[in-house]
Design an enzyme around this catalytic site. Structure first.
Site, mmCIF file in Angstrom:
data_model
loop_
_atom_site.group_PDB
_atom_site.id
_atom_site.type_symbol
_atom_site.label_atom_id
_atom_site.label_comp_id
_atom_site.label_asym_id
_atom_site.label_seq_id
_atom_site.Cartn_x
_atom_site.Cartn_y
_atom_site.Cartn_z
ATOM 1 N N GLU A 79 13.321 -6.209 12.386
ATOM 2 C CA GLU A 79 13.742 -6.293 14.357
ATOM 3 C C GLU A 79 11.909 -5.336 15.011
ATOM 4 O O GLU A 79 11.718 -5.268 13.945
ATOM 5 C CB GLU A 79 14.933 -5.230 14.490
ATOM 6 C CG GLU A 79 16.070 -5.540 14.046
ATOM 7 C CD GLU A 79 17.289 -4.709 14.011
ATOM 8 O OE1 GLU A 79 16.860 -3.605 14.691
ATOM 9 O OE2 GLU A 79 18.687 -4.916 13.186
ATOM 10 N N LYS A 85 10.743 -2.507 16.579
ATOM 11 C CA LYS A 85 10.537 -1.501 17.285
ATOM 12 C C LYS A 85 10.534 -1.155 17.854
ATOM 13 O O LYS A 85 9.351 -0.757 18.998
ATOM 14 C CB LYS A 85 9.580 -0.511 16.130
ATOM 15 C CG LYS A 85 10.671 0.638 16.231
ATOM 16 C CD LYS A 85 10.182 2.159 15.095
ATOM 17 C CE LYS A 85 10.229 3.278 14.646
ATOM 18 N NZ LYS A 85 9.663 3.693 16.258
ATOM 19 N N ASP A 129 10.055 1.001 22.574
ATOM 20 C CA ASP A 129 9.575 2.126 22.241
ATOM 21 C C ASP A 129 10.293 2.789 23.520
ATOM 22 O O ASP A 129 10.015 2.353 24.242
ATOM 23 C CB ASP A 129 7.948 1.931 22.321
ATOM 24 C CG ASP A 129 7.215 3.717 22.105
ATOM 25 O OD1 ASP A 129 8.445 4.100 21.826
ATOM 26 O OD2 ASP A 129 6.554 3.519 21.895
ATOM 27 N N TYR A 159 20.892 -1.821 17.920
ATOM 28 C CA TYR A 159 20.717 -2.417 16.918
ATOM 29 C C TYR A 159 21.159 -1.731 15.814
ATOM 30 O O TYR A 159 20.701 -1.614 14.156
ATOM 31 C CB TYR A 159 18.851 -2.095 17.459
ATOM 32 C CG TYR A 159 18.235 -0.374 17.237
ATOM 33 C CD1 TYR A 159 19.039 0.307 16.954
ATOM 34 C CD2 TYR A 159 17.521 -0.536 18.264
ATOM 35 C CE1 TYR A 159 18.435 2.005 16.692
ATOM 36 C CE2 TYR A 159 17.414 0.748 18.209
ATOM 37 C CZ TYR A 159 17.426 1.986 17.832
ATOM 38 O OH TYR A 159 16.891 3.195 18.592
ATOM 39 N N LYS A 193 4.175 0.473 11.630
ATOM 40 C CA LYS A 193 3.996 0.878 12.823
ATOM 41 C C LYS A 193 2.557 -0.280 13.161
ATOM 42 O O LYS A 193 1.764 -0.209 11.721
ATOM 43 C CB LYS A 193 3.866 2.615 13.007
ATOM 44 C CG LYS A 193 5.293 3.381 12.549
ATOM 45 C CD LYS A 193 5.820 3.364 14.464
ATOM 46 C CE LYS A 193 5.462 5.353 14.471
ATOM 47 N NZ LYS A 193 5.552 5.700 15.514
ATOM 48 N N CYS A 214 -14.107 22.135 44.068
ATOM 49 C CA CYS A 214 -13.962 20.705 44.262
ATOM 50 C C CYS A 214 -14.880 20.099 44.323
ATOM 51 O O CYS A 214 -15.893 20.899 44.965
ATOM 52 C CB CYS A 214 -12.688 20.908 45.662
ATOM 53 S SG CYS A 214 -12.768 19.207 45.884
ATOM 54 N N CYS A 219 -15.684 18.990 48.185
ATOM 55 C CA CYS A 219 -15.101 19.851 49.159
ATOM 56 C C CYS A 219 -15.955 21.382 49.002
ATOM 57 O O CYS A 219 -15.846 21.968 50.278
ATOM 58 C CB CYS A 219 -14.395 20.046 50.721
ATOM 59 S SG CYS A 219 -12.795 20.521 48.831
ATOM 60 N N CYS A 260 -7.014 20.704 44.027
ATOM 61 C CA CYS A 260 -8.275 21.134 45.738
ATOM 62 C C CYS A 260 -6.871 21.812 46.467
ATOM 63 O O CYS A 260 -6.115 20.424 46.880
ATOM 64 C CB CYS A 260 -8.996 19.985 46.232
ATOM 65 S SG CYS A 260 -9.357 21.007 47.789
ATOM 66 N N CYS A 262 -10.000 17.971 52.852
ATOM 67 C CA CYS A 262 -11.022 17.653 51.321
ATOM 68 C C CYS A 262 -11.090 15.984 51.966
ATOM 69 O O CYS A 262 -9.613 15.636 52.018
ATOM 70 C CB CYS A 262 -10.648 18.320 50.478
ATOM 71 S SG CYS A 262 -11.413 17.007 48.871
HETATM 72 S S1 IVH Z 1 17.816 1.500 13.471
HETATM 73 C C1 IVH Z 1 18.392 5.205 10.460
HETATM 74 N N1 IVH Z 1 16.423 -0.460 14.566
HETATM 75 O O1 IVH Z 1 13.284 4.296 15.851
HETATM 76 C C2 IVH Z 1 17.441 4.582 11.425
HETATM 77 N N2 IVH Z 1 16.285 1.822 15.201
HETATM 78 O O2 IVH Z 1 11.582 6.404 14.131
HETATM 79 C C3 IVH Z 1 18.212 4.285 12.926
HETATM 80 N N3 IVH Z 1 13.936 2.135 17.139
HETATM 81 O O3 IVH Z 1 15.888 6.448 16.269
HETATM 82 C C4 IVH Z 1 17.636 3.350 13.204
HETATM 83 N N4 IVH Z 1 14.154 0.149 17.069
HETATM 84 O O4 IVH Z 1 14.997 5.591 18.364
HETATM 85 C C5 IVH Z 1 16.605 1.076 14.339
HETATM 86 N N5 IVH Z 1 15.432 -2.503 16.047
HETATM 87 C C6 IVH Z 1 15.420 -0.795 15.728
HETATM 88 C C7 IVH Z 1 15.121 0.452 16.790
HETATM 89 C C8 IVH Z 1 14.740 1.678 15.821
HETATM 90 C C9 IVH Z 1 13.228 1.771 17.565
HETATM 91 C C10 IVH Z 1 13.980 3.395 16.811
HETATM 92 C C11 IVH Z 1 15.445 4.601 17.365
HETATM 93 C C12 IVH Z 1 14.912 5.347 15.672
HETATM 94 C C13 IVH Z 1 13.359 5.531 15.432
HETATM 95 C C14 IVH Z 1 13.299 6.241 14.527
#
Ligand code: IVH
Length: 685
Positions: A114, A116, A118, A225, A312, A406, A409, A424, A430
Site C-alpha cells: 500500500e 504510506k 502522510d 488501511y 520510505k 528591520c 525601515c 518588525c 514599514c
Molecule cells: S498500517 C501497525 N498502512 O504510518 C501498523 N500505516 O509509522 C499499522 N501509515 O501510524 C499501520 N499509510 O499513521 C499502515 N497504508 C498504511 C499507512 C500507514 C500511512 C502511517 C500510520 C502509522 C504510521 C506508521
C-alpha cells in the site's frame, strides 16, 4: 402541520438518502444529484430535526457541519495498541525483512503493498454499524477523543452499509489533499496567520481544533488501511479491506497483492515516479504480510509489528553552495531568512532560493555563508535547507548574524515569547507592511477591487500617491492619469510597462467606488488585523453589529464571543489602541464604507406596516437617516414629502410650516418623537 409519525419517517428517509449522496460524492467521487438539490434536502432535514428533535438520528448528515466545542480532549485508551512501523530506506533492508519473515514462518508469504499516506493516523470504533468514537494515536496506548471533529469528515461513514461485523476497529490516515492545502495557506497568509509548513501539519492542526464547525470547513479526507476485531469476515488483510470498502469506507485503490519480493520492489519503483502525480502526499510504501495467522506468528515488538515494514522514499536532495542570505519582511511584519544558492537542479526544477526557516534553525544547523548545504524539496512551497555538508566547509566559510533591525525601515525587531519568528513592529510605517496592507485590502476576499493589482499598487506606492488603504478613497482622476513605469516582471527577465491611461483610470476609480458597497464583515477582514480572517470577521460583525461597538468592547467581552480566544482579543485591542489605525477607520467611515451590519433582515415588528411616514424638524434622539431606518425596521415606508397618502407625520423641533399645514389639511395624524417611539415600543433610556 406534519404528524409526529410523518416527521419521524421523513427524517429517517432524508437521513438515509443524504448519507448515500455523501458516500457517492466523497467516497466514490461520483455524485448523482446536484450540490443544490443536496443542499435543499439537507435544509429540509435540518428544519425537521429542529421541529422534532426527538427523531433526529445519530448518523444524521446535519452533524457533519460540527458545532460541538471541545475545550480539553478526553484521553481514551486504545482497545488495540496503536503501533508504528519500522522504516527502511533500501532494497537491501527490505530483502532482510523478507528473509526474516520467510525464516520465521517457514512458509511462502503473500504481501500486500500500500502507499504510506502522510497525515495523522486515526482509530475509529464502530458498533452495530454506527461510528462510536475516533481517537488519535497519542502515545500508542491512549489518545485524544476527537469524535466530534472526525464526524465532520464527509468520507468517513457515520453509518455502515451491507454485512458488517457488530463491533470492530478500523484505522486510517486523515490528510489534506495538496490543492486544498495550498488554498488554506493562501487564506492564512491573507489573514496574517502563519501558513502551515506542510499538509501533514495542516491535517494534525485541523483535527485538534476545539471548534468542530471550524474543522468542518477544513478539506479533510481519510483513507483506511487496517481492520481489527473478532468478527472480521476473512482471514487476511486484503479481503477484509475489500469488504470494508463495501461497508462504505474509503479504502484507497493503491493496493496490490504480491506473491514475490520482486513484485514488492516493482510496486515501490512504480510509485516512486507515480507519487509525483498524486493529488496528496505520500512518504513511502507499506508492505504487510497478508495472512492473519502468519501475522500472529511473526508477532510484534513493543513498538512495531514484525509482519509489516515501511519503505520510505528519500526526499529529493541536492548539495549546493550558500551564496548569501536575504531577509524578507512580509505583510504581517514577519521576517523570513531566504537563502540565495548556487543554482542546482532538484526534482525537475532549478533551485536558486531556499527557506532558512528561522533564527533557531540557522543556529542549530550552524549554517554559514559559502558552506555547502543540503537542499530538500518536500510538500513545502519553496525548498528548504536541511543541513550542512561538514566536509564542504572551507576557509571562506562565514558565520552570519541574524538581523537586529528591520532591513526595510530600520526598526528594532522583536520576538514574541514562544515564537521563533522575528517581527518588525512598525506596522504602519514599514514599506512592505503598508504595501502589504493595501494589497490585502483590495484582494478578492476583502474589498475585491480587481481593477487594481499588485503591480499597480507597487507603482502607486513608489510614486508616493498612496501610503495607506484609506488613501485609495481620496484618489482623483488627475492623480492617476498618465503615470507609468517599466517594471521587471516577476520570475523572468522580461520587462513590462504599466501605464495608466484613460480607460485604466476610469476602471480603477469605478472599482474603488464599487468597494463602498462591500458589507461590514468584508471591510473588517480587509483591515488586515492579525488573526482576523474571514470567519472571525464574520463572527465579529454579527456579534458587534458595527465598528463602534467592536472598538468599545473590552477583553472580557471579546473572549466571551464564541470562537474568539485570547490571541484574537489581544490582537484586536492592540490594533484599536494604535491611533493610526483609529484614524484609518475614521477616514474609511468618511469615505462611505460600510462599518455596520446591513439591517435588511427581518423587520423588528410590523407596528408601522403599510404606513408611509414623514419625519420633519430636528429630532432629539435620531438623525434623519436613523429615523428612516427605524421606520423601515418596523415595516413602515419613510418619505420626505407629506401627501394625501402619508400615514403619520413625526414632528421635531422647528418643523417645516408647510409640512405641518399640509398634514392638517389632509388629516394626517401628527405625533411627537416620543409618541413615535412609544408606538414602536422603543426601549427607553
Ligand atoms: S498500517 C501497525 N498502512 O504510518 C501498523 N500505516 O509509522 C499499522 N501509515 O501510524 C499501520 N499509510 O499513521 C499502515 N497504508 C498504511 C499507512 C500507514 C500511512 C502511517 C500510520 C502509522 C504510521 C506508521
Amino acid at each position: 402541520m406534519m404528524t409526529n409519525e410523518e416527521a419521524r419517517s421523513r427524517i429517517e428517509l432524508l437521513t438515509r438518502e443524504l448519507n448515500d449522496h455523501n458516500y457517492r460524492y466523497y467516497v466514490l467521487s461520483g455524485p448523482v444529484i446536484s450540490d443544490y438539490d443536496f443542499d435543499m434536502l439537507l435544509e429540509e432535514l435540518d428544519a425537521l430535526e429542529k421541529a422534532f428533535p426527538q427523531y433526529a438520528l445519530p448518523d444524521s448528515p446535519t452533524r457533519r457541519v460540527g458545532g460541538d466545542i471541545t475545550k480539553d480532549f478526553i484521553q481514551t485508551p486504545h482497545e488495540y495498541p496503536m503501533l508504528s512501523l519500522s522504516n527502511t530506506y533500501s532494497e537491501a533492508e527490505l530483502t532482510d525483512f523478507h528473509n526474516r519473515v520467510v525464516k520465521q514462518t517457514g512458509e511462502d508469504v503473500e504481501y500486500v503493498c500500500e502507499l504510506k499516506y502522510d497525515g495523522v493516523s486515526i482509530s475509529l470504533t464502530y458498533r452495530d454499524g454506527l461510528l462510536q468514537s475516533a481517537v488519535t494515536r497519542g502515545d500508542g496506548a491512549k489518545g485524544d477523543d476527537v469524535t466530534a471533529n472526525v464526524k465532520t469528515i464527509r468520507s468517513i461513514p457515520l453509518r455502515l452499509k451491507g454485512n458488517y461485523p457488530s463491533g470492530f476497529v478500523i484505522r486510517g490516515e486523515i490528510f489534506i489533499p495538496l490543492d486544498a492545502f495550498r488554498r488554506i495557506n493562501e487564506e492564512r497568509v491573507a489573514s496574517g496567520e502563519a501558513p502551515f509548513a506542510n499538509p501533514r501539519n495542516a491535517a494534525s492542526g485541523s483535527i485538534k481544533m476545539q471548534d468542530s464547525s471550524a474543522v468542518a470547513g477544513r478539506p479533510l479526507d481519510c483513507f483506511l488501511y487496517l481492520l481489527l476485531g473478532n468478527g472480521l469476515p476473512h482471514d487476511n488483510h486484503y479481503d477484509n479491506m475489500m469488504a470494508a470498502r463495501k461497508w462504505g469506507f474509503k479504502v484507497p485503490p493503491y493496493i496490490a497483492k504480491c506473491s514475490a519480493l520482486q513484485e514488492v520492489i516493482d510496486f515501490i519503483h512504480e510509485w516512486d515516479t507515480g507519487r509525483k502525480e498524486l493529488p496528496f502526499e505520500i512518504d513511502g510504501v507499506v508492505v504487510k504480510v497478508n495472512n492473519y495467522q502468519q501475522q500472529e506468528e511473526l508477532g510484534s515488538t513493543a513498538k512495531s509489528p514484525r509482519w509489516a515494514i515501511a519503505y520510505k522514499y528519500k526526499a529529493e536532495r541536492a548539495v549546493t553552495k550558500l551564496l548569501s542570505v536575504d531577509f524578507q519582511v512580509g505583510r504581517t511584519g514577519a521576517v523570513t531568512p531566504v537563502a540565495n544558492l548556487e543554482p542546482v537542479f532538484l526534482a525537475g526544477t532549478t533551485v536558486k532560493r531556499a527557506s532558512l526557516h528561522n533564527a533557531d534553525i540557522i543556529q542549530t544547523l550552524d549554517i554559514r555563508i559559502n558552506d555547502r548545504v543540503y537542499v530538500e524539496k518536500g510538500g513545502e512551497i519553496i525548498p528548504k535547507i536541511v543541513g550542512v555538508d561538514p566536509e564542504g566547509r572551507t576557509d571562506d566559510s562565514m558565520p552570519f548574524t541574524y538581523l537586529v533591525n528591520c532591513p526595510e525601515c530600520g526598526t528594532k525587531l522583536i520576538r514574541k515569547p514562544g515564537e521563533a519568528i522575528y517581527y518588525c513592529p512598525n506596522e504602519n510605517n514599514c514599506p512592505p507592511q503598508i504595501r502589504g496592507k493595501v494589497e490585502h485590502f483590495i484582494s478578492r476576499n476583502a474589498m475585491d477591487i480587481d481593477s487594481l493589482g499588485e503591480g499597480k499598487i507597487a507603482l502607486l506606492f513608489e510614486k508616493g500617491i498612496i501610503a495607506d488603504p484609506a488613501d485609495l478613497f481620496d484618489l482623483r482622476y488627475e492623480d492617476l492619469m498618465g503615470i507609468e513605469k517599466t517594471i521587471e516582471a516577476s520570475g523572468d527577465k522580461t520587462e513590462r510597462r504599466i501605464g495608466f491611461r484613460e480607460k485604466t483610470v476610469e476602471n480603477i476609480l469605478k472599482g474603488i467606488e464599487e468597494a463602498k458597497k462591500q458589507p461590514f464583515e468584508k471591510v473588517l477582514f480587509a483591515l488586515g488585523i492579525r488573526y482576523v480572517g474571514q470567519t472571525v470577521a464574520k463572527k465579529l460583525a454579527q456579534q458587534f453589529r458595527n465598528i463602534d461597538h467592536l472598538m468599545a468592547a473590552g477583553y472580557d467581552e471579546l473572549i466571551g464571543v464564541d470562537e474568539i480566544g485570547e490571541r484574537i482579543a489581544e490582537s484586536l485591542l492592540g490594533y484599536f489602541s494604535v491611533s493610526a489605525n483609529r484614524h484609518r477607520i475614521d477616514r474609511l467611515r468618511k469615505a462611505g464604507l460600510r462599518l455596520e451590519l446591513e439591517e435588511t433582515a427581518k423587520p423588528l415588528s410590523d407596528a408601522l406596516k403599510g404606513k408611509t411616514i414623514v419625519a420633519s424638524g430636528r429630532l432629539e434622539k435620531f438623525s434623519r437617516d436613523e429615523i428612516h431606518r427605524l421606520i423601515e425596521q418596523h415595516g413602515g415606508k419613510p418619505s420626505s414629502a407629506v401627501s394625501k397618502k402619508t400615514g403619520l407625520l413625526i414632528a421635531g423641533e422647528n418643523i417645516g410650516p408647510n409640512k405641518l399645514a399640509k398634514a392638517l389639511e389632509w388629516g394626517v395624524p401628527v405625533i411627537s418623537e416620543e409618541e413615535f417611539l412609544a408606538l414602536i415600543n422603543y426601549p427607553e433610556g
